[in-house]
Each structure stands twice: as C-alpha cells, then as structure tokens.
Design an enzyme around this catalytic site. Structure first.
Site, PDB file in Angstrom:
ATOM      1  CE  LYS A 166      -4.184   4.502   1.450  1.00 43.75           C
ATOM      2  NZ  LYS A 166      -4.504   3.439   0.475  1.00 43.75           N
ATOM      3  CB  VAL A 167       0.480   8.019   7.424  1.00 44.80           C
ATOM      4  CG1 VAL A 167      -0.470   9.043   8.023  1.00 44.80           C
ATOM      5  CG2 VAL A 167       0.746   6.891   8.409  1.00 44.80           C
TER       6      VAL A 167
END
Ligand code: G3P
Length: 197
Positions: free
Chosen positions: A85-86
């Site tokens: 997750k960014v």
C-alpha cells in the site's frame, strides 16, 4: 464483489475469516505502532491466515520512492498474498510504477479525486482506495467520487485497476459504494458484523 477487513488485529481477522466471506485485509501501520506492535510481525501473522491468492495490504512509509521500495521488499518476503500500500503522492506513485513493473500488487491509498485515481491507474495500481468517510469529513461526496472513477475506468477500458472503497463507517457506505461501482469494500470488523442484522 469482494469484502476486505480494514483491521490490524490478527485475532479479529482470523475469527471473521472463518465466516468464509472475507477476501482480504487492509492494514494501517500507525494503528499497529499505537498498539505497541511491530508491523512486520503483525503482517506475517495476518498473511498466514489467508491463501496465497488473497490480498493483505501492508503500508509502506517513507519520504522517497526508494525508502518505500526498501520497506516493500521486506514485506514482500512474507509471502505471495502481500499487496503493497502506497500513498497517492509523486513518490508513492513512482514506487507504484516500479512495483507494478515487477508484477507486485499495489494498493494506492488516500484517493480523494478522480484525477488521483487516473494517475494511480496509470502508475499500474492493482487497487485504488477512495476514502468515503474522510471525503465526507471534508464535504466531498465519496460515493459520487466512486461513480465518477467507475465511469472513467469503464470509458477508458481500465480493467486492471479495482476500486477498493475504504474509510467505510456505515452499512449505507457499503451499499452505496457497491451501487456506485466499487469492486471491493474494506470494512472494520464491527461494520462487517452489522451487515448480518
Ligand atoms: O481504510 C482506511 C481507514 O483505515 C480509515 O478509516 O474511518 O479512520 O477514515 P477512517
């Protein structure tokens, strides 16, 4: 149509997983750190609950894409069901592009506009996470945002990026997100339980 749990507690996740209705998990490192937990250890426990082809989002933090990519490598060693997750920032999307080019699944989080969703899809995101509740906190209609993203993706034949509705705080949020075209919703365990009633 998939349901993820928005939760970082392996016990709660294991118990909800027994229902047979949970397809994945999204986690939040600040919640784990607040609870005095080591995120790497917690993600390992959660990953072990799910089959290889599920999705367990582990969030990376860092000022630069390089820092995010370093952290991503550690998470990716845990197993094949890890999704990185960014944040939807310039550096986050650079990291997304590199990971996607290596066939890593990426969840671009903190989506508050259709333009951000377009950039994330261009960067190769597997999932984009519009924050329904937090949009509402900021007087943005989160459900209309999902409809708008869905329309743009459909018109442009974007089939490799799924819409993962996040920051879900009510049953209405779930129903309306799916009605607007979300592919997945991620729910706190409490809201998942409320769905039965
Ligand atoms: O999935 C995003 C979630 O962790 C944030 O939820 O309710 O704090 O906006 P909320």
């Amino acid at each position: 149509m998939k349901i993820f749990l928005d939760c970082s507690d392996p016990e709660l996740i294991a118990s909800a997983y027994e229902t047979g209705l949970i397809d994945g998990v999204t986690t939040n490192p600040s919640l784990m750190l607040k609870a005095g937990e080591d995120p790497m250890h917690v993600i390992k426990e959660i990953s072990a609950i799910f089959p290889w082809n599920a999705s367990v989002s582990a969030e990376v933090v860092g000022e630069t894409a390089e820092e995010m990519l370093d952290m991503a490598q550690d998470y990716l060693e845990i197993g094949p069901n890890i999704t990185i997750k960014v944040p939807c920032t310039v550096e986050g999307l650079k990291a997304c592009r590199e990971l996607a080019d290596d066939d890593v699944h990426v969840n671009v989080t903190l989506i508050f506009s259709t333009a951000q969703a377009i950039l994330a899809a261009k960067a190769g995101a597997t999932y984009i996470s519009p924050f329904v509740g937090r949009c509402e906190d900021n007087n943005i209609n989160g459900i209309e945002l999902i409809s708008s993203i869905k329309k743009v993706f459909k018109l442009n034949s974007i089939t490799t990026t799924s819409i993962l509705a996040a920051s879900i705080r009510s049953i209405d949020h779930i129903n309306n997100s799916f009605k607007a075209g979300a592919d997945i919703v991620t729910l706190p365990p409490k809201i998942f339980e409320e769905m039965y009633h």
